[in-house]
Design a protein around this motif. Structure first.
Motif, mmCIF file in Angstrom:
data_model
loop_
_atom_site.group_PDB
_atom_site.id
_atom_site.type_symbol
_atom_site.label_atom_id
_atom_site.label_comp_id
_atom_site.label_asym_id
_atom_site.label_seq_id
_atom_site.Cartn_x
_atom_site.Cartn_y
_atom_site.Cartn_z
ATOM 1 N N GLU A 94 6.528 -0.580 0.764
ATOM 2 C CA GLU A 94 6.007 0.354 1.767
ATOM 3 C C GLU A 94 5.378 1.563 1.079
ATOM 4 N N GLU A 95 6.036 2.057 0.056
ATOM 5 C CA GLU A 95 5.543 3.254 -0.626
ATOM 6 C C GLU A 95 4.133 3.039 -1.180
ATOM 7 N N ARG A 96 3.919 1.899 -1.828
ATOM 8 C CA ARG A 96 2.589 1.628 -2.392
ATOM 9 C C ARG A 96 1.552 1.412 -1.291
ATOM 10 N N LEU A 97 1.954 0.846 -0.181
ATOM 11 C CA LEU A 97 1.029 0.695 0.940
ATOM 12 C C LEU A 97 0.643 2.052 1.511
ATOM 13 N N TYR A 98 1.628 2.935 1.669
ATOM 14 C CA TYR A 98 1.362 4.258 2.226
ATOM 15 C C TYR A 98 0.467 5.095 1.310
ATOM 16 N N LEU A 99 0.609 4.913 0.011
ATOM 17 C CA LEU A 99 -0.131 5.740 -0.942
ATOM 18 C C LEU A 99 -1.453 5.125 -1.401
ATOM 19 N N CYS A 119 -11.285 -0.617 9.333
ATOM 20 C CA CYS A 119 -11.075 -1.842 10.099
ATOM 21 C C CYS A 119 -9.598 -2.005 10.465
ATOM 22 N N ALA A 120 -9.249 -1.617 11.671
ATOM 23 C CA ALA A 120 -7.854 -1.689 12.119
ATOM 24 C C ALA A 120 -7.341 -3.124 12.118
ATOM 25 N N TYR A 121 -8.163 -4.059 12.566
ATOM 26 C CA TYR A 121 -7.744 -5.464 12.612
ATOM 27 C C TYR A 121 -7.340 -5.946 11.219
ATOM 28 N N CYS A 122 -8.180 -5.689 10.224
ATOM 29 C CA CYS A 122 -7.901 -6.152 8.857
ATOM 30 C C CYS A 122 -6.760 -5.364 8.213
ATOM 31 N N LEU A 123 -6.663 -4.071 8.504
ATOM 32 C CA LEU A 123 -5.539 -3.286 7.984
ATOM 33 C C LEU A 123 -4.218 -3.831 8.512
ATOM 34 N N HIS A 124 -4.194 -4.162 9.781
ATOM 35 C CA HIS A 124 -2.980 -4.722 10.379
ATOM 36 C C HIS A 124 -2.617 -6.037 9.691
ATOM 37 N N MET A 125 -3.591 -6.932 9.563
ATOM 38 C CA MET A 125 -3.349 -8.245 8.976
ATOM 39 C C MET A 125 -2.936 -8.158 7.509
ATOM 40 N N HIS A 126 -3.673 -7.405 6.725
ATOM 41 C CA HIS A 126 -3.438 -7.421 5.282
ATOM 42 C C HIS A 126 -2.266 -6.550 4.847
ATOM 43 N N SER A 127 -1.879 -5.573 5.640
ATOM 44 C CA SER A 127 -0.648 -4.848 5.304
ATOM 45 C C SER A 127 0.550 -5.768 5.517
ATOM 46 N N LYS A 128 0.488 -6.591 6.564
ATOM 47 C CA LYS A 128 1.538 -7.591 6.806
ATOM 48 C C LYS A 128 1.571 -8.617 5.671
ATOM 49 N N ASN A 134 -4.357 4.833 -0.140
ATOM 50 C CA ASN A 134 -5.532 5.659 0.091
ATOM 51 C C ASN A 134 -5.671 6.763 -0.963
ATOM 52 N N ALA A 135 -4.584 7.106 -1.635
ATOM 53 C CA ALA A 135 -4.583 8.143 -2.671
ATOM 54 C C ALA A 135 -4.140 7.568 -4.014
ATOM 55 N N TRP A 136 -4.533 6.342 -4.313
ATOM 56 C CA TRP A 136 -4.076 5.637 -5.517
ATOM 57 C C TRP A 136 -4.375 6.399 -6.803
ATOM 58 N N ARG A 137 -5.440 7.159 -6.840
ATOM 59 C CA ARG A 137 -5.779 7.906 -8.062
ATOM 60 C C ARG A 137 -4.733 8.974 -8.395
ATOM 61 N N GLU A 138 -4.081 9.492 -7.366
ATOM 62 C CA GLU A 138 -3.102 10.565 -7.559
ATOM 63 C C GLU A 138 -1.669 10.064 -7.688
ATOM 64 N N SER A 139 -1.488 8.746 -7.676
ATOM 65 C CA SER A 139 -0.140 8.187 -7.725
ATOM 66 C C SER A 139 0.070 7.351 -8.979
ATOM 67 N N PRO A 140 1.234 7.511 -9.625
ATOM 68 C CA PRO A 140 1.540 6.698 -10.800
ATOM 69 C C PRO A 140 2.046 5.291 -10.455
ATOM 70 N N LEU A 141 2.040 4.925 -9.184
ATOM 71 C CA LEU A 141 2.606 3.645 -8.755
ATOM 72 C C LEU A 141 1.719 2.438 -9.026
ATOM 73 N N TYR A 142 0.478 2.649 -9.426
ATOM 74 C CA TYR A 142 -0.465 1.553 -9.613
ATOM 75 C C TYR A 142 -0.760 1.343 -11.092
ATOM 76 N N THR A 143 -0.827 0.083 -11.481
ATOM 77 C CA THR A 143 -1.071 -0.262 -12.882
ATOM 78 C C THR A 143 -2.533 -0.007 -13.248
ATOM 79 N N GLU A 144 -2.809 -0.019 -14.534
ATOM 80 C CA GLU A 144 -4.191 0.155 -14.986
ATOM 81 C C GLU A 144 -5.077 -0.975 -14.449
ATOM 82 N N LYS A 145 -4.542 -2.162 -14.397
ATOM 83 C CA LYS A 145 -5.270 -3.312 -13.863
ATOM 84 C C LYS A 145 -5.605 -3.089 -12.387
ATOM 85 N N GLU A 146 -4.617 -2.650 -11.626
ATOM 86 C CA GLU A 146 -4.834 -2.375 -10.207
ATOM 87 C C GLU A 146 -5.845 -1.243 -10.025
#
Length: 151
Positions: free
Chosen positions: A66-71, A48-57, A73-85
């Motif tokens: 920005e880094e967490r937004l860019y990653l 959903c491009a409309y919602c991606l545009h709105m919610h990234s803002k 889609n690959a949150w499982r492979e990144s240490p940037l997200y907490t266990e809760k997230e």
């Protein structure tokens, strides 16, 4: 792309009803950044491009990087997200793809480790609502704002 209709004008009471849950979830105690990550992840899955545009803002406005937004889609492979997230994102994926996943027990068990029952209900409602908005925006071909650069 051309919008199919102005769904706000066509059925204002229905759209108001869908929107009415948003302030309840916002006031539920869930972190605003977590709410936006859930909305973004579901919108990524649904395309959903409309919602991606709105919610990234919106996520940036709540301090998301920005880094967490860019990653995301690959949150499982990144240490940037907490266990809760991670628990919330896994639940988001499971419910957004419910016809494929059937909300697996292991994903729910991880969610229970991180959130209270009330929080789980609120996250689940949040996932349901963003999926509803995605279907409305995609179905009616909502077009996100586009800034045109000056010549």
């Amino acid at each position: 792309m051309k919008p199919r209709m102005n769904y706000f004008a066509a059925a204002p009471e229905t759209i108001k009803a869908v929107a009415a849950i948003e302030p309840i979830i916002a006031a539920s105690g869930l972190e605003p950044s977590l709410i936006e990550l859930v909305k973004l992840r579901a919108s990524q899955i649904n395309g959903c491009a409309y919602c991606l545009h709105m919610h990234s803002k919106d996520a940036r406005a709540h301090g998301e990087t920005e880094e967490r937004l860019y990653l995301l889609n690959a949150w499982r492979e990144s240490p940037l997200y907490t266990e809760k997230e991670r628990a919330a994102l896994a639940w988001t994926e499971a419910l957004t793809l419910i016809s494929e996943t059937h909300a697996p027990d292991d994903v729910y068990e991880e969610l229970k480790k991180q959130f209270s029952e009330a929080e789980i209900v609120n996250i689940t409602a949040l996932i349901g609502v963003i999926n509803t908005w995605n279907r409305i925006a995609i179905g009616f071909r909502a077009v996100h704002p586009v800034k045109v650069k000056a010549a």
